[in-house]
Scaffold this active site. Structure first.
Site: not given
Ligand code: GUN
Length: 297
Positions: A52, A96, A119
């Site tokens: 990311k 995350q 998110d």
């Molecule tokens: N862990 C797995 N997918 C995601 C996501 O889309 N956002 C976040 N914050 N954590 C994740």
């Protein structure tokens, strides 16, 4: 013939369009900023977060990464989020998941400023999505909508089965599919680990979204001829490779190919779309917080 839906290509198109929006923001003196926060030593999470950050760098988004000791007290995470909420150069915040045990995940979701919640996990944003007025659509289901659109899959009136009920994918996906309007209007069933006869549901589905996080548990015998199959799974299974594992989806690709009308591969299907939609939400957040109208793909 089964079409393979190329997530890398669709994501590249979206990123190219976003680049124009980022350039337009730059003309106004604004550089979107995305903060990622990692409090875990899960190797997969570390990989996701670093991808990311790399994406941000490639498109001209300011990436800020905060890594916290997984053994630190929960307050360190809450203090970090508070600082990021107050930082005007940070337009988006992603903590995350999954988080370490000592942290109350629900409290973290509530602690992120809803306007920076790229998110879409804050209860206010979940409520808005359910009410049909989303601020940020969660990245994975939003990316899946874009994949369905690109593949010319009609959701209106379709029978859709979502397998999995997570906050990240299953629940928001089902909510998007039932919304009135484009890419919605599907008759949607949510199946999960306690569903008695999963195959009875998936065999009736025009669209199957597999998001239960179990390796290859949906096979061709469970699909209707011509169905569109979206595989959200990214499962590490032991394999005789350099890394000692390989990635497989929730769908047994080999048996599904040939039955499905269209299918996403793993990797190269949903994954790149999730990342592209995070950039999308960050650009949207920057435009809104800075009071600048931006075109979004
Ligand atoms: N862990 C797995 N997918 C995601 C996501 O889309 N956002 C976040 N914050 N954590 C994740």
């Amino acid at each position: 013939m089964t079409d393979i839906i190329d997530g890398d290509a669709v994501a590249a198109d979206i990123r190219a369009d976003l680049q124009d929006s980022i350039d337009a923001l730059a003309d106004e003196g604004v550089r979107p900023g995305l903060a990622t926060v990692l409090m875990s030593d899960d190797p997969a999470s570390e990989t996701y977060v670093s991808m990311k950050q790399r994406d941000c760098e490639e498109v001209g988004i300011e990436g800020i990464h905060v890594e916290l000791d997984p053994d630190a007290p929960a307050d360190e995470l809450f203090d970090t989020v508070e600082d990021l909420n107050d930082d005007p150069e940070v337009h988006g915040i992603l903590v995350q998941m999954p988080l370490v045990e000592q942290v109350d995940t629900r409290r973290v979701l509530r602690s992120v400023d809803p306007e920076k919640d790229v998110d879409g996990f804050h209860p206010e944003n979940v409520g808005r999505l359910v009410a049909g007025n989303p601020r940020f659509k969660p990245c994975t289901p939003h990316g899946i909508q874009k994949l369905l659109e690109s593949a010319g899959v009609e959701t209106e009136g379709a029978e859709a089965v979502v397998v999995g009920r997570s906050m990240i994918v299953g629940k928001p996906m089902a909510n998007l599919l039932i919304q009135k309007g484009p890419l919605g209007n599907a008759t949607t069933t949510v199946c999960h680990s306690r569903t008695e006869d999963l195959a009875a549901h998936t065999r009736e589905a025009d669209i199957v979204i597999a998001a239960a996080g179990a390796p290859e548990f949906i096979d061709g015998s469970m699909l209707k001829e011509g169905a569109t199959v979206i595989d959200v799974g990214v499962n590490r299974v032991d394999a005789d490779t350099d890394k000692g594992y390989e990635l497989v989806g929730d769908v047994d690709f080999e048996s599904a190919e040939g039955v499905a009308g269209a299918i996403t591969p793993v990797p190269g299907g949903v994954g790149p779309m999730t990342r592209a939609m995070l950039l999308y939400n960050t650009v949207k957040a920057a435009g809104e917080q800075e009071g600048i109208a931006v075109d979004l793909p």
